[in-house]
Design an enzyme around this catalytic site. Structure first.
Site, PDB file in Angstrom:
ATOM      1  N   LYS A  93      69.998  35.087  49.844  1.00  0.00           N
ATOM      2  CA  LYS A  93      70.002  36.323  50.806  1.00  0.00           C
ATOM      3  C   LYS A  93      70.218  35.945  52.370  1.00  0.00           C
ATOM      4  O   LYS A  93      69.141  35.243  52.719  1.00  0.00           O
ATOM      5  CB  LYS A  93      68.850  37.201  50.532  1.00  0.00           C
ATOM      6  CG  LYS A  93      68.788  38.508  51.234  1.00  0.00           C
ATOM      7  CD  LYS A  93      67.247  39.063  51.368  1.00  0.00           C
ATOM      8  CE  LYS A  93      67.285  40.110  52.463  1.00  0.00           C
ATOM      9  NZ  LYS A  93      65.879  40.510  52.333  1.00  0.00           N
ATOM     10  N   GLY A 142      60.243  46.440  57.324  1.00  0.00           N
ATOM     11  CA  GLY A 142      58.866  46.827  57.204  1.00  0.00           C
ATOM     12  C   GLY A 142      58.384  48.112  57.937  1.00  0.00           C
ATOM     13  O   GLY A 142      57.093  48.455  58.037  1.00  0.00           O
ATOM     14  N   ALA A 159      65.562  47.040  53.159  1.00  0.00           N
ATOM     15  CA  ALA A 159      64.833  47.402  54.304  1.00  0.00           C
ATOM     16  C   ALA A 159      64.626  48.677  54.852  1.00  0.00           C
ATOM     17  O   ALA A 159      65.342  49.437  54.875  1.00  0.00           O
ATOM     18  CB  ALA A 159      65.268  46.295  55.389  1.00  0.00           C
ATOM     19  N   GLY A 160      63.339  48.867  55.028  1.00  0.00           N
ATOM     20  CA  GLY A 160      63.069  50.080  55.848  1.00  0.00           C
ATOM     21  C   GLY A 160      62.757  51.414  54.734  1.00  0.00           C
ATOM     22  O   GLY A 160      62.308  52.497  55.308  1.00  0.00           O
ATOM     23  N   ASN A 208      59.938  45.384  49.721  1.00  0.00           N
ATOM     24  CA  ASN A 208      58.803  44.636  49.692  1.00  0.00           C
ATOM     25  C   ASN A 208      57.587  45.146  50.207  1.00  0.00           C
ATOM     26  O   ASN A 208      56.888  45.559  49.492  1.00  0.00           O
ATOM     27  CB  ASN A 208      59.268  43.337  50.279  1.00  0.00           C
ATOM     28  CG  ASN A 208      58.049  42.405  50.293  1.00  0.00           C
ATOM     29  OD1 ASN A 208      58.238  41.122  50.557  1.00  0.00           O
ATOM     30  ND2 ASN A 208      56.988  42.727  49.902  1.00  0.00           N
ATOM     31  N   THR A 209      57.513  45.621  51.506  1.00  0.00           N
ATOM     32  CA  THR A 209      56.353  46.096  52.264  1.00  0.00           C
ATOM     33  C   THR A 209      56.018  47.530  51.558  1.00  0.00           C
ATOM     34  O   THR A 209      54.961  47.561  51.526  1.00  0.00           O
ATOM     35  CB  THR A 209      56.713  46.444  53.630  1.00  0.00           C
ATOM     36  OG1 THR A 209      57.455  45.283  54.123  1.00  0.00           O
ATOM     37  CG2 THR A 209      55.358  46.774  54.469  1.00  0.00           C
TER      38      THR A 209
END
Length: 273
Positions: free
Chosen positions: A110, A171, A197-198, A219-220
């Site tokens: 990645k 995040g 992301a986001g 992830n977050t």
């Protein structure tokens, strides 16, 4: 309820010729404990797990601390997608990717090349060069990028067989901040695309899947949830629902109300005498 992110045999996610059982990719950082990370992975059943070689533990009990983390990855038996998080130059990216390939014995990478430490926005000016060099070196590159159409097209032109545009800065959990650009990107490019992301809510994941995106990486949103395991399951279900809705074909939006119950005649009591 049993959550499973398996996809139908006739609708697989295919990246670089490899078929995956899920359209959800999951990050491994910031979980409160290794046990919660393991449980979340088992609930979500992701296609791949992302991991960085540049890990720094916030505390001895963090999910990414020491050799125990690498042992956990091996025990989970989910394909690992190494990333180049924290790299700020093409040279750093190449060196990190080569170390990751040796450590994990995988050509997958990645590609993350950060251009701004505040927003963690990709360095769009050097990203294409980094991708081109990695592909020439035999890597199967999944580039983290913005939703910029020209950038994504250039990444495809140099050999990327998939791209990973963000929904919002890493995040933030804000969800798709530029729906128009993401939808236009999906319409214009035919390669597999995963939103990376986001994303903060399962509804965000469902939305981009409804637009026709091939998968999501997050992830977050799971790691920092009050109940990471349940949230992992919720995202897995949302990804499935969004994909199913896309394949089903949504009705066209209308500018005015349309009765859902047809009126074939006028009730007798409405007739004038």
């Amino acid at each position: 309820m049993t959550t499973a992110s398996a996809i139908p045999d006739n609708d697989p996610l295919v990246l670089y010729g490899q078929t995956f059982h899920s359209r959800l990719l999951l990050g491994t950082a910031r979980y409160p404990s290794p046990d919660l990370l393991e449980a979340a992975v088992k609930r979500a059943k992701p296609a791949m797990l992302t991991a960085s070689l540049r890990r720094q533990s916030a505390s001895p009990g963090a999910s990414d601390s020491g050799n125990g983390f690498w042992e956990l990855l091996r025990r989970l038996a989910v394909p690992v997608l190494p990333n180049t998080a924290g790299c700020h130059s093409v040279q750093e990216v190449i060196a990190t990717a080569q170390m990751a390939r040796e450590l994990f014995d995988t050509p997958w990478i990645k590609l993350e090349l950060i251009g701004d430490d505040y927003t963690l926005q990709p360095d769009t000016l050097n990203l294409v060069d980094a991708a081109s060099q990695l592909i020439r070196d035999g890597f199967q590159v999944l580039p983290y990028c913005t939703e910029d159409l020209v950038l994504c097209q250039r990444l495809v032109d140099v050999g990327c067989q998939a791209v990973m545009p963000w929904a919002a800065p890493i995040g933030t959990g804000r969800g798709p901040v530029n729906p128009y650009a993401l939808q236009l990107l999906r319409e214009r490019l035919s390669v597999p695309m995963l939103v990376d992301a986001g994303l903060g809510l399962p509804s965000h994941a469902c939305q981009v899947m409804e637009w026709g995106y091939d998968g999501v990486l997050l992830n977050t949103a799971v790691a920092l949830a009050q109940d990471p395991v349940s949230m992992a399951g919720a995202f897995a279900d949302a990804v499935q629902a969004g994909r199913a809705a896309h394949r089903a074909g949504a009705m066209a939006a209308q500018d005015s109300a349309q009765p859902s119950t047809p009126v074939l005649g006028t009730p007798f009591w409405h007739h004038a005498p």
